[in-house]
Motif scaffolding. Structure first.
Motif, short mmCIF file in Angstrom:
data_model
loop_
_atom_site.label_atom_id
_atom_site.label_comp_id
_atom_site.label_asym_id
_atom_site.label_seq_id
_atom_site.Cartn_x
_atom_site.Cartn_y
_atom_site.Cartn_z
N ASN A 208 4.12 0.29 10.49
CA ASN A 208 3.26 0.64 11.61
C ASN A 208 3.54 2.05 11.72
OD1 ASN A 208 0.96 0.63 13.02
ND2 ASN A 208 1.80 -0.42 14.61
N THR A 209 4.91 2.28 12.24
CA THR A 209 5.40 3.69 12.70
C THR A 209 5.09 4.46 11.69
OG1 THR A 209 7.07 2.26 13.82
CG2 THR A 209 7.41 4.84 13.98
N PHE A 210 5.68 4.29 10.55
CA PHE A 210 5.45 5.17 9.38
C PHE A 210 4.01 5.42 9.07
CE2 PHE A 210 5.37 6.80 4.86
CZ PHE A 210 6.78 7.34 4.80
N TYR A 211 3.05 4.36 9.17
CA TYR A 211 1.73 4.50 8.58
C TYR A 211 1.20 5.36 9.73
CZ TYR A 211 -3.16 2.97 7.91
OH TYR A 211 -4.51 2.95 7.53
N GLU A 212 1.51 5.31 10.88
CA GLU A 212 0.75 6.24 11.92
C GLU A 212 0.98 7.68 11.88
OE1 GLU A 212 1.67 4.74 15.83
OE2 GLU A 212 0.18 2.97 15.53
N SER A 213 2.27 7.76 11.26
CA SER A 213 2.42 9.15 11.06
C SER A 213 2.18 9.73 9.77
CB SER A 213 4.21 9.67 11.40
OG SER A 213 4.79 8.80 10.76
N ASN A 214 2.16 8.83 8.87
CA ASN A 214 1.46 9.21 7.54
C ASN A 214 0.38 8.46 6.90
OD1 ASN A 214 4.12 10.96 6.80
ND2 ASN A 214 4.75 9.05 7.31
N LYS A 220 -5.30 10.31 -0.31
CA LYS A 220 -5.67 8.75 -0.31
C LYS A 220 -4.87 7.99 0.55
CE LYS A 220 -6.76 8.72 -5.31
NZ LYS A 220 -6.43 8.06 -6.62
N GLU A 221 -5.34 6.77 1.30
CA GLU A 221 -4.74 6.24 2.31
C GLU A 221 -3.64 5.51 1.90
OE1 GLU A 221 -7.85 5.16 0.78
OE2 GLU A 221 -9.17 6.07 2.01
N THR A 222 -2.79 5.73 2.68
CA THR A 222 -1.14 4.93 2.57
C THR A 222 -1.85 3.29 2.48
OG1 THR A 222 -0.39 6.66 3.69
CG2 THR A 222 0.90 4.54 3.53
N ILE A 223 -0.79 2.72 1.61
CA ILE A 223 -0.98 1.18 1.89
C ILE A 223 0.05 0.41 2.28
CG2 ILE A 223 -1.38 -0.59 0.53
CD1 ILE A 223 -2.84 1.25 -1.56
#
Lengths: 568, 287
Positions: A208-214, A220-223
């Motif tokens: 979640n932390t990594f996804y919010e900043s990237n 294209k969306e991060t998965i």
């Protein structure tokens, strides 16, 4: 002009067809070779030493699983000299199970020896196609008896006789190739300061932390979490991960508790808990949208685009196949670390199991064999240390050397093999390769050295610097160092084969489960999730869950009873 | 002269029929067909009592029917239009392009379709989003009800060109004097197409229809298996896939024979039915 062109095409096509059919011609030239070097090879094994050099080599017909195998490769020739035999390979092409059924129905199975899965051993045995091996082992199988020692009775089938041969688990260390299946990418771990991920809450927070900043990568969306669907039915994403995530012994479609009670996996709280985790990911937009429909090519694309942060990737797939591609393009940061993540890190993790014997592609002697004693001698020779070195390492001086008392694969051969993966077929392969007759990686022979070239050192030497760096952050050397203790089991439910009476019920249950699972996981909220989960339970009940569970519980109970008396 | 052909027919089509015995047995490979116990109509009772079988039957008829109609209408339409094309180079180029998908396996076709329809930056979703028709990407392959349509369109794309060949051949054989006579009578291109080309095609089309109806239950399973997924299972499981799942893959061969017998009987009824109708309406017929 035109006619001629067509005629030529037709001719070329039919020649191609002929060539395809002729590919299996397996009559081998090792015979002259064997005669030429004669007694010079001087095999010391008791099994092979008895016949005098003058005796005609015995021709042994072998069922072979590898269409690419070159029957005249150096290892095959050497084996033929050492055991005074020549080989006639009958190669299985296409669907193996169908071929085995066809062989049995027509009585056209290989004459001497073949390799079968345990359920087919049972089928062949009931049809009287197999020879009981007890007396043969007694007379001609000193190496088999020596290797098995106290486990010898585990070879026996339910009627007390031995029908198939496979190796016992002799190694005390886990195979260095074994690794957990939950994968997290290096750069995600680096951002968080390399925490060791043990639970799914940790994993969720990390992603979640990594996804919010990237939130996106290259537009294209991060998965954050992906799965894969090798067999195209969605099951790969659901059943094995549930066992792993819950620290349970993977028994196939059932869980078995300490009191030997079976429960259908699809109704367990463990599976519900894993579904809840996936559902949570889905609702925070962190689960791959195509989790249930993505085929392996599609996932490879997403991984190589650098969009997938974590996932459940079986060890035989992403690491050996996909990361190779990443490394080749100079991308070392997007490789994955493999952790045994569970819901409850304090509970014992039993998901890494090994059988006391490795029964999965077993060798049998056909009842048609005219010289079963020679066949047994050959199989016994493979069980000997010499035989193991030959089929696993190859030939000394050509494939490996002994340096400081330790066997090492020749650097030159290693390089050639890396450049040409097909080289094994023309150099070291045999019909015994990859079947249940080679000792596990990490097993030591009587000379104190390893039985196969796959050792901790060889695995480490295959890592790139980035991987070594990541492992060093955790104070580990190989991914298998993260694993809990290996559980030794006498048997696992899934390798006991199908029960004929409930096989259609099992299929129905499986389809009901596969059909409802995506809908449960893609629920909008908890209420919907619970409602859909309950409705799946109802349809499982209707499809005969209780009947199937009882049947398998019964099978497990009788199997355990038998092993308990053997192991006492 | 005809003896060898009849012998071949007999050996490969009639001799294997004794295997139908298996449908009345609880066949087990070790016991063989002579040793397996007979259980009467047990396999059929199980088959007709299984709700999934009816679902598979419905899917089979629906998908075959849709493919049949779409295939006929489009193939005849395309053939008529191609027939009107004057430039031979243009006509041949189009023909080659539409034939190509026929030679591509379903594995490739299905991958292309899945990629085109992917909600994850698939071309169709990108297009729709670009035109601002949709906000969120649509997950086409997870929509149960759309599966039949997607399957029909994919099949149409694959086979359309191939099925025009025979119609084009028929059209090439139409007597040019008829067109010339129509010209003299002042008929336009559409009138000629409607009054001459189309009627010339009808006998062939009827013949092909009769043959195709006989094959309605034998849809094969590749396309459904490869395009399908667990979301759409209730709509993608056709009879052949059902047989694969509940007979071959679990080793219950008797059940598979029962399914295949059922298919044969239904196919014969269908062929005779269409043939009778074709006779009544005065079209060509097979039997």
């Amino acid at each position: 002009m035109r006619r001629q062109g067509i005629a030529l095409t037709v001719l070329a096509l039919s020649l191609g067809l002929l060539a395809g059919c002729g590919g299996n011609n397996s009559e081998n030239g090792a015979q002259q070779e064997g005669a030429a070097s004669g007694g010079g090879a001087a095999p010391s094994s008791s099994a092979a030493a008895s016949p005098s050099a003058a005796k005609e080599p015995t021709k042994i017909q072998i069922g072979n699983l590898f269409p690419n195998l070159d029957v005249n490769n150096p290892v095959m020739k050497e084996l033929s000299v050492r055991t005074n035999t020549t080989f006639d390979l009958i190669t299985v092409t296409g669907d193996r199970n169908q071929k085995f059924d066809l062989w049995l129905a027509s009585g056209d199975y290989p004459e001497d020896t073949l390799v079968l899965k345990p359920d087919y051993v049972e089928k062949y045995r009931t049809a009287g196609a197999l020879m009981p091996l007890d007396d043969l082992i007694e007379q001609y199988g000193p190496n088999i008896k020596e290797k098995y020692g106290k486990y010898f009775d585990l070879l026996r089938s339910s009627d007390g006789h031995i029908y198939s041969l496979y190796v016992p688990k002799l190694s005390t260390e886990p195979s260095p190739l074994l690794q957990a299946n939950f994968a997290v990418r290096y750069d995600v771990l680096e951002d968080a300061g390399y925490p060791e991920i043990k639970t799914f809450d940790q994993l969720y927070d990390l992603l979640n932390t990594f996804y919010e900043s990237n939130p996106s990568i290259d537009g294209k969306e991060t998965i954050p979490f992906a799965g894969f669907d090798y067999y195209g039915n969605g099951a790969d994403n659901l059943s094995s991960p549930t066992f792993d995530a819950s620290g349970l012994v993977n028994q196939g479609n059932f869980t078995i508790d300490d009191e030997n009670n079976a429960q259908l996996l699809y109704s367990t709280d463990e599976m519900k808990r894993y579904y809840q985790f996936l559902s949570k990911l889905y609702n925070s937009n962190m689960l791959d949208k195509e989790f249930f429909t993505l085929n392996s090519e599609g996932l490879v694309k997403k991984i190589t685009e650098g969009r997938v942060l974590a996932g459940y990737f079986p060890s035989w797939w992403v690491q050996p196949e996909v990361e190779k591609v990443l490394r080749a393009s100079g991308d070392y940061d997007h490789q994955y670390a493999y952790f045994p993540i569970t819901f409850d890190s304090s509970a014992e993790n039993k998901s890494f199991t090994s059988l006391m014997t490795r029964s999965n592609w077993n060798w049998v002697i056909s009842s048609k064999s005219k010289h079963p004693e020679e066949v047994m001698k050959l199989l016994d020779y493979i069980f000997s240390d010499e035989g193991q070195i030959l089929i696993n390492w190859g030939i000394e001086g050509r494939h490996f050397e002994v340096k400081d008392g330790k066997r090492t694969v020749l650097a030159d051969f290693n390089e050639k093999k890396a450049a040409n993966p097909d080289l094994q077929w023309t150099e070291t392969a045999s019909p015994f390769m990859g079947t249940s007759i080679y000792l596990d990686h990490g097993t030591k022979l009587a000379d104190g050295d390893y039985a196969t070239p796959t050792t901790k050192e060889s695995v480490i030497s295959g890592y790139d610097d980035r991987t070594k760096e990541v492992l060093a952050k955790y104070g580990k050397e190989v991914w298998s160092d993260f694993l809990p203790k290996i559980q030794l089991m006498p048997a696992l439910l899934y390798q006991l084969g199908d029960i004929e009476d409930v096989r259609a019920d099992m299929k129905r249950l499986q389809q009901a489960w596969l059909k409802d699972s995506p809908k449960i996981i893609f629920s909008k909220d908890e209420q919907e999730f619970d409602a859909k989960w309950d409705s799946m339970q109802k349809s499982l009940e209707k499809e005969g869950a209780a009947k199937a569970t009882d049947a398998y519980e019964q099978l497990w109970a009788t199997t355990m009873e038998r092993y308990q008396t053997i192991l006492q | 002269m005809s003896v060898p052909f009849i012998a071949v027919l007999f050996v490969f089509h009639y001799l294997p029929l004794w295997g139908w015995l298996m449908a009345f047995q609880k066949y087990s490979i070790p016991l063989g067909i002579l040793g397996s116990p007979f259980i009467g109509f047990g396999q059929f009772a199980e088959l007709f009592g299984d709700s999934r079988f009816y679902q598979a039957l419905r899917n089979t008829f629906a998908m075959s029917g849709m493919s049949l109609i779409a295939g006929f209408v489009c193939a005849i339409g395309l053939a008529l239009l191609l027939n009107e094309v004057r430039s031979s180079l243009y006509k041949r180029t189009i023909q080659t392009i539409v034939y190509i998908p026929h030679f591509v396996s379903w594995v490739v076709i299905s991958n292309i379709v899945i990629y085109l329809l992917s909600p994850d930056h698939g071309p169709l979703n990108e297009l729709l989003a670009g035109l601002e028709v949709i906000g969120e990407p649509i997950y086409f392959m997870s929509k149960e009800k759309w599966f039949w349509v997607i399957h029909t369109l994919a099949g149409l794309w694959k086979e359309l060109g191939w099925s025009t060949i025979i119609y084009l051949a028929v059209l090439a054989g139409v007597n040019p004097e008829m067109y010339e006579a129509a010209d003299v009578d002042g008929a336009g291109r559409f009138a000629k197409m409607r009054r001459i080309s189309l009627p010339s095609l009808l006998p062939t089309a009827t013949l092909l229809l009769i043959l195709a109806v006989g094959q309605m239950l034998s849809t094969g399973y590749e396309s459904q298996m490869l395009l399908g997924n667990s979301f759409v299972m209730d709509y993608s499981q056709v009879l052949d896939l059902y047989a694969l799942d509940y007979s071959l893959s679990i080793g219950d061969y008797s059940y598979g024979v029962a399914i295949s017998m059922f298919k044969s009987v239904v196919s014969i009824v269908l062929v005779l039915g269409v043939n009778t109708i074709a006779k009544r309406v005065g079209q060509s017929h097979v039997l």
